[in-house]
Design a protein around this motif. Structure first.
Motif, PDB file in Angstrom:
ATOM      1  N   ILE A 115       1.071  -1.603  -0.181  1.00  0.00           N
ATOM      2  CA  ILE A 115      -0.577  -0.168  -0.474  1.00  0.00           C
ATOM      3  C   ILE A 115       0.772   1.133   0.214  1.00  0.00           C
ATOM      4  CG2 ILE A 115      -1.587   1.190   1.092  1.00  0.00           C
ATOM      5  CD1 ILE A 115      -3.003  -1.479   2.450  1.00  0.00           C
ATOM      6  N   LEU A 116       1.106   2.072  -1.045  1.00  0.00           N
ATOM      7  CA  LEU A 116       1.304   3.342  -0.971  1.00  0.00           C
ATOM      8  C   LEU A 116       1.185   4.445  -0.701  1.00  0.00           C
ATOM      9  CD1 LEU A 116       3.326   1.546  -3.060  1.00  0.00           C
ATOM     10  CD2 LEU A 116       4.101   2.849  -3.644  1.00  0.00           C
ATOM     11  N   ASP A 117       0.496   5.115   1.155  1.00  0.00           N
ATOM     12  CA  ASP A 117      -0.704   5.871   1.320  1.00  0.00           C
ATOM     13  C   ASP A 117       0.494   7.583   0.545  1.00  0.00           C
ATOM     14  OD1 ASP A 117      -2.206   7.698   2.382  1.00  0.00           O
ATOM     15  OD2 ASP A 117      -2.906   6.016   4.050  1.00  0.00           O
ATOM     16  N   PHE A 118      -0.392   8.386   0.432  1.00  0.00           N
ATOM     17  CA  PHE A 118       0.512   9.990   0.669  1.00  0.00           C
ATOM     18  C   PHE A 118      -0.299  11.222   0.684  1.00  0.00           C
ATOM     19  CE2 PHE A 118       1.690   8.108  -3.677  1.00  0.00           C
ATOM     20  CZ  PHE A 118       3.210   8.801  -3.943  1.00  0.00           C
ATOM     21  N   GLU A 119      -1.140   9.846   2.217  1.00  0.00           N
ATOM     22  CA  GLU A 119      -1.533  11.338   3.767  1.00  0.00           C
ATOM     23  C   GLU A 119      -0.196  11.910   4.124  1.00  0.00           C
ATOM     24  OE1 GLU A 119      -4.497  12.785   5.525  1.00  0.00           O
ATOM     25  OE2 GLU A 119      -5.222  10.888   4.293  1.00  0.00           O
ATOM     26  N   GLY A 120      -0.356  12.856   4.271  1.00  0.00           N
ATOM     27  CA  GLY A 120       0.321  14.051   4.834  1.00  0.00           C
ATOM     28  C   GLY A 120       0.383  14.788   3.172  1.00  0.00           C
ATOM     29  N   THR A 121       0.028  14.788   2.712  1.00  0.00           N
ATOM     30  CA  THR A 121       0.613  15.868   1.199  1.00  0.00           C
ATOM     31  C   THR A 121      -0.302  16.558   1.572  1.00  0.00           C
ATOM     32  OG1 THR A 121       1.248  13.817  -0.196  1.00  0.00           O
ATOM     33  CG2 THR A 121       1.093  15.726  -1.287  1.00  0.00           C
ATOM     34  N   GLY A 122       0.842  17.607   0.997  1.00  0.00           N
ATOM     35  CA  GLY A 122       0.348  19.031   0.985  1.00  0.00           C
ATOM     36  C   GLY A 122      -1.397  19.776   0.138  1.00  0.00           C
ATOM     37  N   TYR A 123      -1.757  20.612   0.950  1.00  0.00           N
ATOM     38  CA  TYR A 123      -3.601  20.938  -0.382  1.00  0.00           C
ATOM     39  C   TYR A 123      -2.962  21.196  -1.534  1.00  0.00           C
ATOM     40  CZ  TYR A 123      -5.183  21.316   4.077  1.00  0.00           C
ATOM     41  OH  TYR A 123      -5.881  20.594   5.340  1.00  0.00           O
ATOM     42  N   GLU A 124      -3.905  20.839  -2.328  1.00  0.00           N
ATOM     43  CA  GLU A 124      -4.059  21.578  -3.475  1.00  0.00           C
ATOM     44  C   GLU A 124      -3.525  22.780  -3.646  1.00  0.00           C
ATOM     45  OE1 GLU A 124      -7.469  23.553  -6.407  1.00  0.00           O
ATOM     46  OE2 GLU A 124      -7.465  21.532  -5.887  1.00  0.00           O
ATOM     47  N   VAL A 125      -2.435  23.536  -4.562  1.00  0.00           N
ATOM     48  CA  VAL A 125      -1.860  24.748  -4.475  1.00  0.00           C
ATOM     49  C   VAL A 125      -2.522  26.005  -5.474  1.00  0.00           C
ATOM     50  CG1 VAL A 125       0.234  24.063  -3.418  1.00  0.00           C
ATOM     51  CG2 VAL A 125      -0.264  24.176  -6.840  1.00  0.00           C
ATOM     52  N   ARG A 126      -2.279  26.737  -5.659  1.00  0.00           N
ATOM     53  CA  ARG A 126      -3.404  28.294  -6.740  1.00  0.00           C
ATOM     54  C   ARG A 126      -2.331  28.296  -7.809  1.00  0.00           C
ATOM     55  NH1 ARG A 126      -2.444  33.407  -8.016  1.00  0.00           N
ATOM     56  NH2 ARG A 126      -4.865  34.471  -8.182  1.00  0.00           N
ATOM     57  N   GLY A 127      -0.935  27.345  -7.786  1.00  0.00           N
ATOM     58  CA  GLY A 127      -0.110  27.536  -9.117  1.00  0.00           C
ATOM     59  C   GLY A 127      -0.679  26.360  -9.933  1.00  0.00           C
ATOM     60  N   ASN A 128       0.416  25.992 -10.395  1.00  0.00           N
ATOM     61  CA  ASN A 128      -0.313  24.719 -11.806  1.00  0.00           C
ATOM     62  C   ASN A 128       0.947  23.524 -11.081  1.00  0.00           C
ATOM     63  OD1 ASN A 128       2.290  25.423 -12.789  1.00  0.00           O
ATOM     64  ND2 ASN A 128       1.985  26.600 -13.992  1.00  0.00           N
ATOM     65  N   LEU A 129       1.410  23.463  -9.928  1.00  0.00           N
ATOM     66  CA  LEU A 129       2.158  22.019  -9.223  1.00  0.00           C
ATOM     67  C   LEU A 129       1.346  20.966  -9.115  1.00  0.00           C
ATOM     68  CD1 LEU A 129       4.947  23.736  -7.385  1.00  0.00           C
ATOM     69  CD2 LEU A 129       5.166  23.371 -10.590  1.00  0.00           C
ATOM     70  N   ASN A 130      -0.231  21.537  -9.277  1.00  0.00           N
ATOM     71  CA  ASN A 130      -0.943  20.105  -8.937  1.00  0.00           C
ATOM     72  C   ASN A 130      -1.169  18.878  -9.746  1.00  0.00           C
ATOM     73  OD1 ASN A 130      -2.726  21.669  -7.033  1.00  0.00           O
ATOM     74  ND2 ASN A 130      -2.977  22.930  -8.749  1.00  0.00           N
ATOM     75  N   SER A 131      -1.518  17.960  -9.528  1.00  0.00           N
ATOM     76  CA  SER A 131      -0.637  16.721 -10.352  1.00  0.00           C
ATOM     77  C   SER A 131      -1.544  15.607 -10.440  1.00  0.00           C
ATOM     78  CB  SER A 131       0.484  15.872  -9.701  1.00  0.00           C
ATOM     79  OG  SER A 131       0.683  14.593 -10.720  1.00  0.00           O
TER      80      SER A 131
END
Length: 561
Positions: free
Chosen positions: A281-297
């Motif tokens: 299980i690869l869990d990315f919990e703890g990753t930052g919120y959506e950003v206002r710029g374009n670095l959202n994946s």
């Protein structure tokens, strides 16, 4: 279709290579018939084959970030169209909501029908990065975008070919007219080039259709599809064995890692391995919120980075395919930058955040030090709308720039290469200077930019470009404030830097001299993400990051001994 018996190892290897050869032939066709610098010279495209259920079967070694996410696009179109597909149809999509990566990456999907039963037996697909599809800036990779509409034309689904008929009017509607309706936006600035390259993608897909139908005719559909599933099962088994070995070597079933984007947003991963099942299980919990710029994946890009890492850590020669993901459960927290909202900007997430995801996965698995963690996206061009809002013809150029790769337990990193999820070339200087109003003054390695260690990280590069006409120039990059990490005592690499060399001019605008050492010239650090209008004679100096080192540095004389 269930597998009937254990595969013959010789036929398994044969079919694995036959499937890959189909994808390679598609790629050759696309390169030869395209006209853009981006596809023909930089090779920023991928071709692949997919099962009737949309799973990736095989590909040639094209762009990893394309290949892992294209399956999401194929499955979305299957669900959307269901029984609405017929021979001669080609579907076009680029929306991150529909399995895309970012908008310049346009995917064309062609169903492959059995010549006798008329049922869909495969899909062929190609994804190419088109240098301009509209948006607020030439090149359609705006560093300042804050929503998807500013990045160009978004297409959920469009039958670019319907029963063998090319829909040119529909293409112009989607690519030119619709994106120009948004305030401050332009439609595609060079639709003729884009249309030509899309036709090249259609031809490449058709080449794959012909070769697959010939393979079925030679071996029979049952055998071909049986071995398609055997290849997937072989990849699954290989990843399960890898996970067991990792847990045994680490002495723990739980792995973790965290790294940060330049804006401070964390990407955090926890890996829990079931050693008995060979699953994780690869869990990315703890990753930052959506950003206002374009670095959202987009979610598809996250899976693409994960499947790339699994394949990269395997010490066996198998095609990258859907079997690599079967033992894995990927958990992505909602409202995070890895699962952005419907209208979030994403053009940087595909090319930058994806690199950081790879760094985090490889760090958790203790595989190697960080590579440059960037693709150093440079765009420049002209066109859009004049002051009265009237469309003005123009063009856009796009390139990614190499850096250093990270060192590992028994190897030095490589200098001046495209790393991990990107696998493109850079434009040749002769073609660059002939087709665009630029002069390339420097392009070479950046000395001592790789991290020191028992095993050194690779060096980044220096690229200095002069603009012979005033142009809109944009840079979208990472690792400008946070250095690529070393491991096991290895030192971090140097961060990247982007410098605008603003030339001295008279009041009438003419350049005074050509000596860059003149104290009258301004050297301006424009940061990692910027767009500026550069005048005639101005230069952009890009210094890319190196790769991290591995192991404590030792005396060079001891190392030589």
């Amino acid at each position: 279709m269930a597998r009937k018996a254990a595969p013959d190892p010789i036929l398994l290897t044969l079919f694995a290579n036959r499937f890959m050869s189909v994808a390679e032939a598609m790629g050759r066709s696309l390169q030869q018939t395209s006209i853009s610098t981006n596809i023909k010279e930089r090779l920023d495209f991928s071709c692949a084959l997919f099962a009737p259920d949309g799973d990736l079967v095989a590909n040639a070694p094209f762009i990893p970030i394309h290949l892992g996410s294209m399956s999401f696009a194929v499955k979305y179109q299957m669900k959307l169209h269901e029984n609405d597909l017929k021979e001669g149809d080609v579907l076009m999509t680029n929306s991150p909501h529909a399995g895309g990566s970012h908008l310049p990456d346009i995917t064309l999907i062609t169903p492959v029908f059995d010549t006798e039963t008329k049922e869909i037996i495969f899909f062929t697909a190609s994804r190419g990065h088109h240098a301009d599809i509209g948006g607020i800036l030439p090149g359609s990779m705006p560093p300042t975008s804050v929503n998807i509409f500013e990045e160009g034309a978004e297409i959920i689904s469009f039958k670019i070919v319907n029963a063998g008929m090319f829909d040119r009017e529909g293409l112009h509607e989607y690519m030119v007219e619709r994106p120009a309706r948004y305030p401050g936006n332009s439609g595609c600035r060079n639709i003729k080039e884009v249309e030509s390259d899309l036709k090249a993608q259609i031809a490449a897909n058709h080449k794959g259709v012909q070769l697959l139908q010939a393979m079925v005719k030679e071996y029979g559909l049952q055998i071909v599809q049986d071995y398609m599933y055997h290849i997937r099962a072989n990849a699954e088994s290989s990843v399960r064995n890898l996970l067991r070995e990792v847990a045994k070597r680490a002495g723990s079933n739980v792995l973790s890692a965290v790294d940060y984007l330049d804006d401070g947003s964390p990407i955090q991963l926890k890996v829990e391995i079931d050693e008995k099942e060979g699953a994780a299980i690869l869990d990315f919990e703890g990753t930052g919120y959506e950003v206002r710029g374009n670095l959202n994946s987009p979610v598809s890009v996250v899976h693409s980075a994960v499947i790339y890492c699994m394949r990269a850590m395997l010490d066996v020669d198998i095609p990258l395919n859907a079997g690599c993901l079967v033992p894995l459960t990927v958990r992505i927290p909602e409202r995070s930058l890895l699962s952005p909202s419907r209208t979030a900007a994403v053009c940087g997430g595909n090319v930058l955040t994806s690199q950081r995801i790879v760094d985090v996965v490889l760090k958790a698995f203790h595989a190697c030090a960080a590579s440059q963690g960037c693709t150093n996206n440079l765009t420049f061009g002209t066109g859009g709308k004049d002051k009265d809002g009237v469309a003005v013809a123009g063009w856009g150029y796009y390139e990614t720039i190499a850096g250093g790769s990270g060192a590992g337990p028994d190897w030095h990193g490589t200098s001046g290469v495209h790393t991990h999820i990107t696998n493109t070339r850079i434009g040749d200087v002769e073609i660059l200077e002939r087709r665009y109003p630029v002069l390339l003054h420097r392009f070479g390695l950046r000395p001592d930019s790789g991290g020191k260690g028992k095993w050194h990280g690779g060096d980044g590069v220096i690229r200095e470009i002069e603009f012979t006409h005033g142009l809109q120039v944009s840079i979208l990059s990472e690792r400008r404030t946070r250095a690529p990490y070393g491991m096991e005592g290895g030192e971090p690499a140097m961060k990247g830097r982007n410098t605008w060399i603003k030339r001295r001019r008279r009041e009438d605008g003419d350049l005074i001299d050509d000596c860059l050492e003149s104290k009258q010239h301004r050297f301006i650090n424009i940061g990692g993400k910027a767009t500026v209008f550069m005048g005639k004679g101005d230069r952009l100096l890009i210094e890319t990051p190196g790769g991290g080192g591995w192991g404590l540095p030792i005396d060079s004389t001891v190392q030589e001994a």
